[in-house]
Design a protein around this motif. Sequence first.
Motif, PDB file in Angstrom:
ATOM      1  N   THR A  70       0.800  -1.227  -0.051  1.00 58.52           N
ATOM      2  CA  THR A  70       0.112  -0.186  -0.061  1.00 58.52           C
ATOM      3  C   THR A  70       0.733   1.245  -0.047  1.00 58.52           C
ATOM      4  N   ALA A  71       2.016   1.261   0.498  1.00 57.90           N
ATOM      5  CA  ALA A  71       2.995   2.479   0.729  1.00 57.90           C
ATOM      6  C   ALA A  71       3.554   2.775  -0.465  1.00 57.90           C
ATOM      7  N   ALA A  72       3.667   1.839  -1.558  1.00 60.29           N
ATOM      8  CA  ALA A  72       4.510   2.090  -2.655  1.00 60.29           C
ATOM      9  C   ALA A  72       3.659   2.767  -3.544  1.00 60.29           C
ATOM     10  N   PRO A  73       4.387   3.852  -4.214  1.00 58.43           N
ATOM     11  CA  PRO A  73       3.819   4.837  -5.379  1.00 58.43           C
ATOM     12  C   PRO A  73       3.391   4.217  -6.498  1.00 58.43           C
ATOM     13  N   ALA A  74       4.336   3.212  -6.748  1.00 58.52           N
ATOM     14  CA  ALA A  74       4.014   2.633  -7.863  1.00 58.52           C
ATOM     15  C   ALA A  74       4.326   0.810  -7.838  1.00 58.52           C
ATOM     16  N   ALA A  75       3.829   0.026  -8.895  1.00 55.97           N
ATOM     17  CA  ALA A  75       4.214  -1.311  -8.875  1.00 55.97           C
ATOM     18  C   ALA A  75       4.076  -1.889 -10.405  1.00 55.97           C
ATOM     19  N   VAL A  76       4.771  -2.880 -10.614  1.00 52.50           N
ATOM     20  CA  VAL A  76       4.553  -3.900 -11.746  1.00 52.50           C
ATOM     21  C   VAL A  76       4.258  -5.118 -11.587  1.00 52.50           C
ATOM     22  N   GLU A  77       3.476  -5.715 -11.906  1.00 54.13           N
ATOM     23  CA  GLU A  77       3.026  -7.121 -11.985  1.00 54.13           C
ATOM     24  C   GLU A  77       3.573  -7.871 -13.118  1.00 54.13           C
ATOM     25  N   CYS A  78       4.445  -9.024 -12.827  1.00 55.65           N
ATOM     26  CA  CYS A  78       5.016  -9.515 -13.695  1.00 55.65           C
ATOM     27  C   CYS A  78       5.016 -11.081 -13.807  1.00 55.65           C
ATOM     28  N   ARG A  79       4.843 -11.618 -14.976  1.00 56.60           N
ATOM     29  CA  ARG A  79       4.803 -12.939 -15.197  1.00 56.60           C
ATOM     30  C   ARG A  79       6.106 -13.720 -15.714  1.00 56.60           C
ATOM     31  N   VAL A  80       6.790 -14.634 -15.170  1.00 59.78           N
ATOM     32  CA  VAL A  80       8.104 -15.174 -15.397  1.00 59.78           C
ATOM     33  C   VAL A  80       7.911 -15.843 -16.787  1.00 59.78           C
ATOM     34  N   LYS A  81       9.112 -15.386 -17.633  1.00 59.14           N
ATOM     35  CA  LYS A  81       9.171 -15.810 -18.960  1.00 59.14           C
ATOM     36  C   LYS A  81      10.325 -16.755 -18.964  1.00 59.14           C
ATOM     37  N   GLN A  82      11.458 -16.458 -18.553  1.00 58.16           N
ATOM     38  CA  GLN A  82      12.798 -17.491 -18.597  1.00 58.16           C
ATOM     39  C   GLN A  82      13.541 -17.011 -17.119  1.00 58.16           C
ATOM     40  N   ILE A  83      14.117 -18.081 -16.920  1.00 53.20           N
ATOM     41  CA  ILE A  83      15.140 -17.646 -15.449  1.00 53.20           C
ATOM     42  C   ILE A  83      16.604 -18.202 -15.982  1.00 53.20           C
ATOM     43  N   VAL A  84      17.632 -17.292 -15.904  1.00 51.31           N
ATOM     44  CA  VAL A  84      18.898 -17.940 -16.254  1.00 51.31           C
ATOM     45  C   VAL A  84      19.690 -18.128 -14.905  1.00 51.31           C
ATOM     46  N   ALA A  85      19.828 -19.593 -14.726  1.00 54.53           N
ATOM     47  CA  ALA A  85      20.354 -19.896 -13.602  1.00 54.53           C
ATOM     48  C   ALA A  85      22.225 -20.048 -13.602  1.00 54.53           C
ATOM     49  N   GLU A  86      22.735 -18.530 -13.479  1.00 60.54           N
ATOM     50  CA  GLU A  86      24.044 -18.608 -13.899  1.00 60.54           C
ATOM     51  C   GLU A  86      24.416 -17.705 -12.742  1.00 60.54           C
ATOM     52  N   GLY A  87      25.200 -17.935 -11.694  1.00 60.96           N
ATOM     53  CA  GLY A  87      25.736 -17.210 -10.630  1.00 60.96           C
ATOM     54  C   GLY A  87      24.901 -17.451  -9.230  1.00 60.96           C
ATOM     55  N   ASP A  88      25.467 -16.739  -8.395  1.00 62.04           N
ATOM     56  CA  ASP A  88      24.776 -16.496  -7.118  1.00 62.04           C
ATOM     57  C   ASP A  88      23.403 -16.089  -7.019  1.00 62.04           C
ATOM     58  N   HIS A  89      23.155 -15.166  -7.923  1.00 62.88           N
ATOM     59  CA  HIS A  89      21.686 -14.785  -8.114  1.00 62.88           C
ATOM     60  C   HIS A  89      21.283 -15.200  -9.413  1.00 62.88           C
ATOM     61  N   HIS A  90      20.087 -15.473  -9.365  1.00 64.90           N
ATOM     62  CA  HIS A  90      19.633 -15.729 -10.959  1.00 64.90           C
ATOM     63  C   HIS A  90      18.633 -14.732 -11.341  1.00 64.90           C
ATOM     64  N   THR A  91      18.718 -14.682 -12.758  1.00 63.50           N
ATOM     65  CA  THR A  91      18.153 -13.543 -13.365  1.00 63.50           C
ATOM     66  C   THR A  91      16.825 -14.086 -14.173  1.00 63.50           C
ATOM     67  N   VAL A  92      15.871 -13.358 -13.609  1.00 65.75           N
ATOM     68  CA  VAL A  92      14.462 -13.689 -14.198  1.00 65.75           C
ATOM     69  C   VAL A  92      13.864 -12.771 -15.011  1.00 65.75           C
ATOM     70  N   ILE A  93      13.875 -13.249 -16.172  1.00 64.86           N
ATOM     71  CA  ILE A  93      13.086 -12.297 -17.289  1.00 64.86           C
ATOM     72  C   ILE A  93      11.700 -12.629 -17.154  1.00 64.86           C
ATOM     73  N   ALA A  94      11.085 -11.369 -17.020  1.00 62.07           N
ATOM     74  CA  ALA A  94       9.335 -11.540 -16.961  1.00 62.07           C
ATOM     75  C   ALA A  94       8.779 -10.320 -17.703  1.00 62.07           C
ATOM     76  N   GLU A  95       7.654 -10.709 -17.889  1.00 65.99           N
ATOM     77  CA  GLU A  95       6.664  -9.498 -18.903  1.00 65.99           C
ATOM     78  C   GLU A  95       5.911  -9.039 -17.781  1.00 65.99           C
ATOM     79  N   VAL A  96       5.762  -7.501 -18.019  1.00 68.43           N
ATOM     80  CA  VAL A  96       5.026  -6.632 -17.124  1.00 68.43           C
ATOM     81  C   VAL A  96       3.729  -6.783 -17.771  1.00 68.43           C
ATOM     82  N   VAL A  97       2.773  -7.415 -16.764  1.00 67.91           N
ATOM     83  CA  VAL A  97       1.360  -7.633 -17.305  1.00 67.91           C
ATOM     84  C   VAL A  97       0.592  -6.829 -16.573  1.00 67.91           C
ATOM     85  N   GLU A  98       0.812  -5.880 -15.544  1.00 65.98           N
ATOM     86  CA  GLU A  98      -0.179  -5.005 -14.876  1.00 65.98           C
ATOM     87  C   GLU A  98       0.583  -3.766 -14.241  1.00 65.98           C
TER      88      GLU A  98
END
Lengths: 166, 166
Positions: B109-137
């Motif tokens: 509720t406190a956030a001035p903005a937000a985007v909702e995303c649907r995961v398309k692909q995950i790149v499982a490289e490194g200590d953090h994985h990169t989630v590629i996602a589509e903004v749907v809302e």
Amino acid sequence: MNADAKKIALRMIPYGIYVLTADDGKTVAAATVNWVTQTSFAPPLVAVAIKADSHAYAVVKNAGTFALNMLGKDGKGAAFTFFKPAEAADGRIGGQPYTKGATGAPLLTAAPAAVECRVKQIVAEGDHHTVIAEVVEAHLPKPPTGRPDAAILEMKDLGDNVFYGG
Amino acid sequence: MNADAKKIALRMIPYGIYVLTADDGKTVAAATVNWVTQTSFAPPLVAVAIKADSHAYAVVKNAGTFALNMLGKDGKGAAFTFFKPAEAADGRIGGQPYTKGATGAPLLTAAPAAVECRVKQIVAEGDHHTVIAEVVEAHLPKPPTGRPDAAILEMKDLGDNVFYGG
């Protein structure tokens, strides 16, 4: 989806300005980019989204390596130069002198810092493809005096109505 | 590679501060993240790198959806709250009230903005994985008055020596 809310929410993401450079042995490419983030500490990885139909993207794919040249606050001219395709000749690209890095990627002499990267994966989704790459070399010819993230040229420094995102 | 040059060059990348939220039907997760960039206009895609051994990452993977809640300049408290695992109960997480978005992802509720995303692909490289996602809302409860990228809480607003990157 509310297109205006989507545009403004995505434009809240702050960006630095980088000149992406690559040399595949045939052509030298340089292009201003801003869709950049680190994605891992160990190994150090970055993601950069590159316009899929661009010359720079083709050269990065062929070369398998590239450099991200961080621009300083005085780098506005270079940023605008590399919004358009630039020609390389006589150790210069778009009028900017450069040297070759360890990976062969061009390093702009005017850039205060640069990282050289080796491509690990490319996510071919959307109008820009996301290149996940390992940082294999780093250069810091002009170390920042304060916070490093206060020294880089930012999207908001390019003009009140300049955005790339949304 | 010069480790110091690598650290400082990577710390030149400027970052906004976001609370990543997800709900897989069993657990609600919320975590402060900063490794975020847009990666495509059409469709609108974002990349977010999430610590691979974190609770939030597991919940995002299970849910297949998440929200990025942009924090405003007054969001420093929320940023620090979600550096640590947070518990959800009675429509609050980490003490912050939230509602459910169209995808089921929690919207602070406190956030001035937000985007909702649907995961398309995950790149499982490194200590953090990169989630590629589509903004749907997208949600913009408090539209910024100036440049959107001047309204977001930034890493450099969190403290002189606060960094996540390098």
